[in-house]
Design a protein around this motif. Structure first.
Motif, short mmCIF file in Angstrom:
data_model
loop_
_atom_site.label_atom_id
_atom_site.label_comp_id
_atom_site.label_asym_id
_atom_site.label_seq_id
_atom_site.Cartn_x
_atom_site.Cartn_y
_atom_site.Cartn_z
N UNK A 152 0.86 -1.18 0.04
CA UNK A 152 0.04 0.01 0.01
C UNK A 152 0.84 1.33 0.05
N UNK A 153 0.23 2.35 -0.06
CA UNK A 153 1.26 3.53 0.05
C UNK A 153 1.47 3.79 1.46
N UNK A 154 2.71 4.08 1.90
CA UNK A 154 2.96 4.29 3.06
C UNK A 154 3.89 5.35 3.30
N UNK A 155 4.12 6.00 4.33
CA UNK A 155 5.23 7.20 4.63
C UNK A 155 6.53 6.64 4.61
N UNK A 156 7.54 7.02 4.32
CA UNK A 156 8.85 6.79 4.61
C UNK A 156 9.32 7.69 6.01
N UNK A 157 10.30 7.19 6.64
CA UNK A 157 10.66 7.87 7.92
C UNK A 157 10.92 9.24 7.53
N UNK A 158 11.67 9.44 6.48
CA UNK A 158 11.66 10.87 6.14
C UNK A 158 10.71 11.69 5.86
N UNK A 159 9.73 11.11 5.45
CA UNK A 159 8.42 11.68 5.19
C UNK A 159 7.76 12.04 6.64
N UNK A 160 7.99 11.13 7.44
CA UNK A 160 7.37 11.44 8.82
C UNK A 160 7.98 12.50 9.53
N UNK A 161 9.33 12.51 9.39
CA UNK A 161 10.29 13.20 10.31
C UNK A 161 10.66 14.71 9.81
N UNK A 162 10.50 14.69 8.41
CA UNK A 162 10.83 15.84 7.79
C UNK A 162 9.59 16.31 6.85
N UNK A 163 9.06 15.71 6.26
CA UNK A 163 7.83 16.12 5.71
C UNK A 163 8.16 16.60 4.29
N UNK A 164 7.00 16.38 3.40
CA UNK A 164 7.19 17.00 1.93
C UNK A 164 7.37 18.25 1.90
N UNK A 165 7.10 19.10 2.61
CA UNK A 165 7.24 20.56 2.47
C UNK A 165 8.51 21.12 2.82
N UNK A 166 9.40 20.39 3.75
CA UNK A 166 10.53 20.95 4.00
C UNK A 166 11.66 20.05 2.76
N UNK A 167 11.28 18.73 2.49
CA UNK A 167 11.97 18.18 1.61
C UNK A 167 11.75 18.79 0.27
N UNK A 168 10.82 19.25 -0.09
CA UNK A 168 10.58 19.87 -1.62
C UNK A 168 11.44 21.23 -1.46
N UNK A 169 11.39 22.01 -0.43
CA UNK A 169 12.12 23.31 -0.41
C UNK A 169 13.61 22.86 -0.55
N UNK A 170 14.03 21.88 0.20
CA UNK A 170 15.38 21.43 -0.03
C UNK A 170 15.81 21.18 -1.63
N UNK A 171 14.94 20.42 -2.11
CA UNK A 171 15.00 20.15 -3.44
C UNK A 171 15.48 21.29 -4.51
N UNK A 172 14.33 22.17 -4.35
CA UNK A 172 14.60 23.57 -4.92
C UNK A 172 15.64 24.17 -4.67
N UNK A 173 16.11 24.24 -3.46
CA UNK A 173 17.51 24.89 -3.04
C UNK A 173 18.47 24.20 -3.84
N UNK A 174 18.62 23.13 -3.74
CA UNK A 174 19.71 22.46 -4.58
C UNK A 174 19.87 22.68 -5.88
N UNK A 175 18.69 22.90 -6.61
CA UNK A 175 18.75 23.17 -8.09
C UNK A 175 19.10 24.48 -8.24
#
Lengths: 334, 334, 334, 334, 334, 334
Positions: F210-233
């Motif tokens: 099924x669709x599950x959260x990753x640990x990273x998803x639970x501990x950091x969340x897509x909002x900050x993950x996405x921001x980091x991805x943009x920052x890197x580019x």
């Protein structure tokens, strides 16, 4: 009122002779016990300014107390730290040829055009019950006139004559977009309630120099007033389905989306949820556009505290976008 | 239904043959793939019990699925840790001579007596507009019959036939006490809105084995339904003052006192605040009396979690009071 | 202080010579660096007014700084937009023969009469433990005197000398009404805790020109102070049942009904819930009556924002009722 | 109870013969109407397990209903998806030589050592009033014994015999650290209230197989109970300063930091704020250590929902730390 | 700036000639239409005062509008009721030899000493990944210099140059105490995140006469800025374990403990909970110490409303403690 | 998997032989101590069903414990009151030729078509910085593949493979409508952030049956993950304007609109407010369409409690609309 010098455009030391609406007036005896000064708040349809009338004679005082619209001659004498101005009044006399209504801002949009768009939406409705209900309102000339003049709010958004019509067509257009993306949403129903959702506002506000709440508006509110208006029309229609009537009224009652915003029921059918979002989206975005407009001549990057958002707003975003376009162009030209 | 054995009185091992209302039914194939068992929830007007019907034949299964009222013969076979019982069904057949209404609890009070008290209150109103409005409802036989049968709530308080009338006179009596203590409160107005405050409930509930919400009740709610009912009557009355109509409707709309309880406006006139308190006081105290009643035969000092208070309730307080009286008497006798 | 001109009755241009309590004083050097002006807030038991003392000599300044009660001669020289007045002081001298207490408003009710009603309630209690507890307080002359003088609140309700006694008997009377409607509520217990519920207030406030909180009031609060007072009396009584003591203390501790209003426990027995409602009902209705009283001479339909209700209040309701009675009469006469 | 097999260590198919405390028991008649089965919850001081006693004879049934402590022989027969086990009982007889207290978990720390640390803290207090107050409690042998046995909570933290003492010294030690970092905080006062802050808990809980609230605990609460205990001691001390007494009681009353956690006042002096943080810090960190302990043998990275944090907790953090140390070492060795 | 007369020490009638930072300036034309007065807010690193510059010539006006740092000669001419002073300016000229930074308060602690303590903490970390990460920041001279100058907050706590370093070591020391009490908490991890938790603040504030937010600070915030800074360093380190990186970033992201304080995740591992408590404890206690400091010369027992605690604070507690020590000594001497 | 019998279509007594994914398994020893039964939860991409495997041999048990995908032969043997079914397993063997991914639902829309629409939006962006940033993501094949497979949520909306792409283009289309209605909103910026707003979700979820959260998803969340991805580019792009980068990151960080939904900053520029509304509108309307879909074969008018709306939903609205159209037609035909 075209070539008038408007309050919003005044500068320190400007001299002006124009008609204004006197919103508030306070008179004070100086400590010598003889001279009376008047402290007024005067408005035109662009804004408001403090104006002081030094040393008013007893006869003039009696005269002024009754005046609402006045031809005022004066000069701007103070600029406060926050940019607010203060005017000194040299002369003041009644201007009975004007109507208070002229001092309330109007929609920048052509009201005829907006009403035509609303009529087109009505014509596009297939369901006869809904179409008849809409026609019963918008072909009723008394309703139509009130609707055209009504503002959409006291302060937050579309707070001007014609604002209700403008907000209504905007909400209907956002609903249209939702129906295109999600064809499962019933378009006939959603567009119909979009057109009706705020009709109670024609009895919630009165135009009294500025936009004010009526007592009925404060004690009953446009949500229940609008529901009552719809109930009355439906009762006069033959065979209007009960279930459909309940769904329409539910959608009007719930369109503020939260109890604390005055909805006695929460949106509990799909189109009611969609209407809530479309309404809130237009209200808030219009509110922000007004806010940016009010700040456009002020040199600062952050607005004051915005009570309906509970935060200040960063105003520089359009400049930053334009700056970055310029940079791009420069890069290309090199 | 006098000499009936009631669900509330059943004990482990009891045998019973009575008519019950079948609220829920679930059928399961045993793992041998052949035998089907039925798991039912059955109610009388005293309570509810689980009942299992082992090994139902195919013909019986078809029959049972349609039955709502049934003569059931069975035995209580299990007592769970929390005191809940489970019954085993020996036989079950339709009992068509009964009405579902008989399975809903009724007010312990004499409904005629309650209605007489309401009529006396109406007679004591001096303001002719208010009196006429009240008479237009309570002398309308269709309204009066519905009002007499309606419950005051689904679960919390006066949740039985006649409950609305009983709650209404209680609220009016608390208002009467407030008027005596604070003569500044307008008695005519307060007593009138007390009598009208919950009339929308006659369309909010339906009696279907148990008390259930109607769709209209869930989508519109008794607060707006009641306001609409009053609006309709007022429209038919000649010269009913607008201001007075707005105040009455405001008071009905605001009587839940908080947005989150479904009031689209907060009580903003003195009698509206008074009505809110009187209504809430009677509802909560009646709710607590019911709670204590339900627990009277259970040997524990604390009730389960009470959702509408968000806490459990200490049940021993009457015993402690009686105990302390006894001690006093014993002291005196010594 | 009968024939005194009171602050509440002052008008623009009025001249007055009366004793006032000086609540605040601020002195400013004019920009010429020589002349000092004084800006005072002065009160009598009807209200408060700003008063300016122009050009105070150095000797006078020293004298004024120590004065709390002063005979002031002055004239009202300014009426602000919101109706507030400002006075100019002509002369000011100490008025040592007055007591600060005289400048605090008193209950309009006869305190003897109120205390007699409380004593009657005590006599009607059957439970000897409760009766003895009540008698131990109300027959203790030190307690009784403090109780008679105490206010019920700092601002909201019955904020005057005698207010606590007045509020106490009102709450007991609402409880009496509840017991009549719901005989399942234990009257002995409910009336007893009604009489005791706010006794901690005798140590929560002090009279210092105006009603002020004591440090103890702010740091401990009347709820815990009252509980401690009851605990002390109970310890001195022989054989007072433990369970009964816990229930009384629980009811006092929980009578504010919500944690955020300073109750460390929520009402968890039936009479505690009843007391909470009776207390809140009387406090809020009294508060609203005061509010209407303060606005009775002001020509507006809506009060200012009322912080303890988080809304403004519509003030016209009594007028509308009277108007509608008049109309009825006129109709009848025609 | 050293070599006992403990509930926490049981595995599927294990056979066991030990003494357990019977927490709950439910008996069911099978559908044949003859055989009765018993469904029990049994505990030792390590945990709780479901145990089923099939086919109990009538005599045995009567006997079992009275037994609280029993020598039980059985086998673990089911492991549920969530890891919970179920036991089948082969024999069961009373074990009267045990005390219920033995079945409540105890602090892992040496209670004598903890009490010695508390005594040292008391000795380090310079202010004689505070020292005397502390001595009046901790040298009173009845108080001291109750204090040593009391738990710090029902479930959340230090929920075992000796837990109150352990929590108390922890809080005092955090306060000590705060005083070192911020010498402006009055150490005498802060350490004293740290030692006294939860003494009301000796009357809030009772040990009845498990830790349970007393009625007094539920109706009054340890915050007010503790304040009363301090008030009583202070009254017996000569010349204890009023102001100091008010500050101590304020600090106890406010130490939960928020109204909704049962504090009738919010921390309003610096040391009261410090105590609130120290108390909350120790409670929550101890609670999390317990949580990790309970999950240490379960193979999952996230705990279940933790109600007092309103979130689940990530359990892998210690493993990740150890793993990263190992990696470091391996890197170094290469 | 040692022998300077500081704003905080000024008294009515004082004359002063010092350099100040001009924070705000407003200019007003008098009603005669000719004379312009200037109303300024000026600050030094001790506080702020209103200063009025009467009758400014046109040339002077142009000059003043550009000045930020000025040598001002003036006299204190007004003391308001709340203790605020007002100054009259006699002369004003630019003081270009000063830096704005000199007008911002600095930490009372020796910054070298604080940094040395931080370095010692770093040396005590055993985990090489964490140690390397810490070293990569604190041995980077650009970061180190920014870190040493940064404040810990705009207003609430350690709002001065060096405040961030001071707050950081305090938080680390509270964490140290927690690790001693609860050895189950991983010290390496907790101390490391304590040292890193607020590093984003070096880009959240700018020093512009006073401490101000940067746009980046307002739009992104130190929590996400700090997380980004750590992410960048980690990316440059070889083999830094992914899991460990996630845990560090989670702890920084969650250290405000509540969503409404800007944490996008709630603390979900034990050391994150511990860090939240240590951070909040130091911030609030430092805030209260500042508050008491600001009130130390003011004669009152209660502070004004403290917005970040939502209550006023009782200031007399140290006096009461000292008083009670004195009493004790006197008792002993007798 | 076209002609498969799907879980969602099963009926009582159906026999089935299909491949399923085993989500959970629990094994129980019967009370005879010998026979073990297995209780499984099995899923296909249409839904989930309980399945019981009676009497498993020891060898089979070992085998089953490792199986994730199995060919199962069984029969539906129970229909619960709420409509849930239970299956009995006849045989079960590994089905290693299938992939887990096949058991997760996919978007009904053509993913190629959706991606093409996204590319068109990118092409329509005029600002080169924004266009380059978008291209850097959507022309990166690793990112593009992850993006195409990602779901938009775990449960609420577009919770299927391809859901993220579908939700992204919907949000962009609502933004397009807003830009048409309000041309003051910067289209380049709004469309760009609409396309980027949820990219962090490619690391927030994992597909594990099924669709599950990753640990990273639970501990950091897509909002900050996405921001980091943009920052890197952005860091890899030459001369990307700082201000613009901050505005983009701010808009991603704030797009949940409220702190409690995990946004560490509130939308503070006009396009951020617009994005919040567009995102929430699509998520909630898609969620409601799913809900209606799940209920389409169930005969009831109200859904169960919907946790993300905190209310049940009325499902009959489409029927009522269709009914009313039919009535209209019938009227016309008469």
């Amino acid at each position: 009122m075209d070539n008038k010098k408007r309050i919003v455009d005044l500068e320190l030391r400007d001299r002006i002779t124009e008609v204004f609406y006197i919103k508030e007036a306070e008179f004070r005896l100086r400590r010598n016990g003889r001279i009376v000064d008047g402290f007024l708040k005067i408005v035109d349809n662009s804004g408001e300014i403090e104006a002081i009338y030094w040393d008013i004679s007893s006869e003039k005082l009696k005269e002024i107390e009754k005046i609402k619209l006045a031809l005022i001659e004066g000069q701007v004498i103070k600029k406060k730290n926050n940019g607010q101005l203060q005017m000194s009044i040299k002369s003041l006399k009644e201007a009975s040829e004007y109507k208070e209504e002229d001092f309330i801002p109007s929609s920048g949009k052509n009201i005829k055009d907006v009403m035509r768009q609303i009529d087109e939406k009505i014509n596009s409705i297939n369901n006869q019950y809904l179409k008849n209900l809409l026609v019963s309102f918008f072909d009723d000339m008394i309703f139509r006139e009130k609707f055209k003049k009504a503002p959409a709010a006291k302060k937050l958004h579309q707070a001007y004559i014609g604002g209700l019509a403008e907000h209504t067509i905007n909400v209907a257009n956002i609903c249209e977009a939702i129906c295109k993306i999600h064809p499962q949403v019933n378009r006939d129903f959603l567009i119909s309630v979009a057109l009706l959702h705020d009709i109670g506002k024609i009895e919630e506000y009165q135009l009294n120099g500025t936009i004010e709440y009526t007592d009925k508006g404060k004690l009953i509110g446009h949500i229940v007033i609008g529901t009552e208006m719809i109930q009355e029309r439906i009762k006069q229609m033959i065979d209007f389905p009960d279930d459909l009537a309940i769904m329409i009224k539910h959608t009007i009652l719930s369109h503020h989306g939260k109890f604390e915003f005055g909805s006695p029921k929460l949106p509990s059918i799909l189109p009611a949820v969609a209407l809530f979002y479309a309404d809130d989206t237009d209200a808030k975005i219009n509110g922000l556009i007004n806010l940016k407009d009010q700040n456009k001549n002020i040199d600062r990057k952050w607005s004051e505290w915005v009570w309906w958002l509970e935060r200040p707003i960063y105003l520089a975003e359009q400049n930053i976008m334009e700056e970055s376009v310029k940079e791009t162009k420069e890069d290309l030209e090199e």
